[in-house]
Design a protein around this motif. Structure first.
Motif, PDB file in Angstrom:
ATOM      1  N   ALA A 323      27.379 -75.370  41.708  1.00  0.00           N
ATOM      2  CA  ALA A 323      26.096 -75.421  40.998  1.00  0.00           C
ATOM      3  C   ALA A 323      26.074 -74.408  39.856  1.00  0.00           C
ATOM      4  N   ALA A 324      26.582 -73.207  40.128  1.00  0.00           N
ATOM      5  CA  ALA A 324      26.638 -72.179  39.082  1.00  0.00           C
ATOM      6  C   ALA A 324      27.563 -72.621  37.953  1.00  0.00           C
ATOM      7  N   GLN A 327      25.701 -75.057  35.744  1.00  0.00           N
ATOM      8  CA  GLN A 327      24.727 -74.362  34.902  1.00  0.00           C
ATOM      9  C   GLN A 327      25.408 -73.587  33.781  1.00  0.00           C
ATOM     10  N   LEU A 328      26.474 -72.861  34.151  1.00  0.00           N
ATOM     11  CA  LEU A 328      27.151 -72.022  33.159  1.00  0.00           C
ATOM     12  C   LEU A 328      27.845 -72.865  32.102  1.00  0.00           C
ATOM     13  N   SER A 330      26.977 -75.878  31.066  1.00  0.00           N
ATOM     14  CA  SER A 330      25.961 -76.428  30.168  1.00  0.00           C
ATOM     15  C   SER A 330      25.391 -75.356  29.251  1.00  0.00           C
ATOM     16  N   LEU A 331      25.194 -74.157  29.802  1.00  0.00           N
ATOM     17  CA  LEU A 331      24.645 -73.061  29.001  1.00  0.00           C
ATOM     18  C   LEU A 331      25.591 -72.691  27.864  1.00  0.00           C
ATOM     19  N   THR A 350      26.138 -65.972  25.740  1.00  0.00           N
ATOM     20  CA  THR A 350      26.139 -66.553  27.092  1.00  0.00           C
ATOM     21  C   THR A 350      25.853 -65.484  28.133  1.00  0.00           C
ATOM     22  N   MET A 354      22.666 -65.557  30.603  1.00  0.00           N
ATOM     23  CA  MET A 354      22.819 -65.527  32.065  1.00  0.00           C
ATOM     24  C   MET A 354      21.886 -64.486  32.672  1.00  0.00           C
ATOM     25  N   LEU A 359      20.843 -66.215  36.153  1.00  0.00           N
ATOM     26  CA  LEU A 359      22.030 -66.883  36.684  1.00  0.00           C
ATOM     27  C   LEU A 359      22.957 -65.811  37.255  1.00  0.00           C
TER      28      LEU A 359
END
Length: 496
Positions: A323-324, A327-328, A330-331, A350, A354, A359
């Motif tokens: 999951a992380a 997210q990372l 996409s970020l 980034t 975060m 995050l």
């Protein structure tokens, strides 16, 4: 103190005076002999029971070994690349591995528990399929297998065999009469094939666990042997219990692995087509876990037209890491595209994002941008947040690491200032980025893995160097042959 029999003597004339004493002595000797014979028989029976018990324990032990192999072989050495038919091929290999174990299971219980055995399995769609078949006469095992094929093709399995499977309870038939046979197999041809195998005693055992049936095991004795003993039925029931648990675990493992790999692949999109650049990507999941990994790659084009290549690895091997990672990825992807900034600034932003968005994870990452220099090739500018450095395979066959600078991992200190590094990629050069799963193993550190990668790249023939796709396949096989201990992400960019 126990009476074993009687000895009677008759005389036609008065017996001699010592007759009674002699007869008493003779009776005592006969009684001792009979008691000795009885004791020997009892001892032989006890020894036979011990041997039978030892044999049954041996069967259980071997069954445990075989079923453990069935569970562990699901997914063993079957890592899948992104796209193509690799996932389907892997599932075929996993099914074949389970079938081999089930076939060995059938051979193990014969002749210890039966004269012949037939194992049928239930697939994930609820359809019956062949599992394993064995006969104490190996030449007749084919007949048992043919009976299994006829049965799964729907040629009339009656209630006598299907009811105990649905009820998840064993069925013991001490004698297979014609009446029972017709109820079990209404189809005349299937019944004839069953009858030709000379059935006498039959045990039908469902294979299942947690309220779910995964198969059935049919154990049959012939007329020479007679019906199953209580001890054989007890052992067979334990075998079925273990087999059901192992097969269910193997099916669950495969389902989880497919789900994990599907989720991972859904987050790793195919690279775009780029002018004058050939891009190849690979994602190979670990063969020893049904878990989602944190490895990722990305290839995108910034608004100014410069391609950006990203590779990274989130710490951990679980759903939270996956999951992380999503997210990372996409970020970082959004920042790289919308800001149109160089790699060091992308990593700095980034890190700050975060921290601001909460995050809470750490990850290694390498971001590289390719600036078009026309006929001279491309300038690669990159920034490295604790990731294995890039490797460049030059057009003349030399493999080198342009620079080994490392900044802090992402997620450690948001104010970390990132440093850019650059090198020239000439026509024919290949940029290779990978995660540590390609380089590091239990018996091999990162430095050794890096040297091995350089050696493998330098040894590539010209035709492989001329194809980024073939290069990825060869490098994976040379540096991380299956079964892989860790996930591997690999990107190759060749300058045309």
């Amino acid at each position: 103190g126990s009476v074993l029999g009687a000895l009677r003597a008759t005389w036609t004339a008065p017996p001699p005076d010592e007759a009674a004493v002699l007869l008493e002595a003779l009776g005592a000797l006969a009684a001792q002999a009979l008691a000795r014979v009885a004791a020997d028989e009892q001892r032989d029976r006890a020894l036979a029971e011990v041997e039978d018990a030892r044999a049954r324990l041996g069967v259980l032990s071997e069954v445990g070994r075989v079923l453990a192999a069935a569970t562990s072989s699901s997914g063993e050495g079957t890592g899948t690349a992104l796209g193509g038919t690799a996932a389907a091929d892997a599932e075929v290999l996993e099914t074949a591995a389970v079938d081999r174990s089930v076939g060995e299971l059938a051979r193990l219980v014969v002749p210890a528990l039966a004269d012949w055995c037939l194992v049928l399995l239930v697939d994930e769609h609820g359809r019956w399929r062949e599992g394993g078949a064995a006969h104490r006469d190996p030449a007749r095992s084919g007949e048992v297998a043919a009976l299994g094929r006829a049965t799964v093709r729907g040629r009339g399995v009656g209630a006598a065999l299907s009811d105990p499977v649905r009820a998840r309870r064993p069925l013991v038939v001490e004698r297979m009469t014609e009446e029972v046979l017709r109820a079990a197999l209404p189809d005349a041809a299937t019944a004839a094939a069953f009858r030709a195998l000379e059935p006498h005693g039959t045990v039908v055992l469902p294979l299942g666990v947690r309220g779910r049936t995964v198969g059935s095991m049919l154990l049959v004795t012939t007329g020479e042997r007679g019906p199953h003993t209580a001890a054989e039925v007890e052992t067979a029931t334990e075998v079925a219990r273990r087999a059901g648990a192992a097969l269910d675990a193997a099916a669950l493992f495969r389902a989880q692995k497919r789900l994990a790999e599907g989720l991972q692949r859904s987050m790793l999109t195919p690279p775009p087509r780029l002018e004058r650049l050939e891009v190849a990507v690979r994602y190979e999941p670990s063969a020893r876990r049904a878990e989602v990994g944190g490895d990722w790659y990305d290839v995108l084009v910034q608004p100014t037209g410069s391609p950006v290549v990203v590779i990274g690895d989130v710490m951990g091997h679980d759903v939270e890491a996956a999951a992380a990672m999503g997210q990372l990825r996409s970020l970082l992807r959004g920042i790289a595209y919308t800001t149109d900034e160089p790699p060091d600034a992308v990593l700095t932003r980034t890190d700050a994002a975060m921290a601001g968005l909460g995050l809470t994870t750490t990850a290694t990452a390498l971001v590289g941008r390719l600036d078009d220099l026309g006929p001279r090739g491309w300038r690669l500018v990159w920034s490295n947040a604790g990731h294995p450095p890039p490797v460049v395979l030059r057009a003349d066959g030399r493999a080198e690491v342009p620079a080994t600078t490392h900044d802090l991992l992402l997620g450690v200190r948001p104010t970390t200032q990132r440093n850019p590094v650059s090198t020239l990629l000439s026509p024919g050069d290949v940029l290779v980025l990978c995660t540590d799963g390609l380089l590091e193993r239990r018996d091999q550190g990162l430095d050794v893995g890096q040297a091995r990668l350089l050696e493998a790249l330098s040894a590539l023939p010209a035709d492989v160097r001329g194809s980024a796709q073939r290069l990825c396949d060869v490098v994976l096989e040379a540096c991380a042959p299956g079964p892989r201990e860790d996930d591997v992400a690999l990107v190759a960019v060749r300058v045309l």
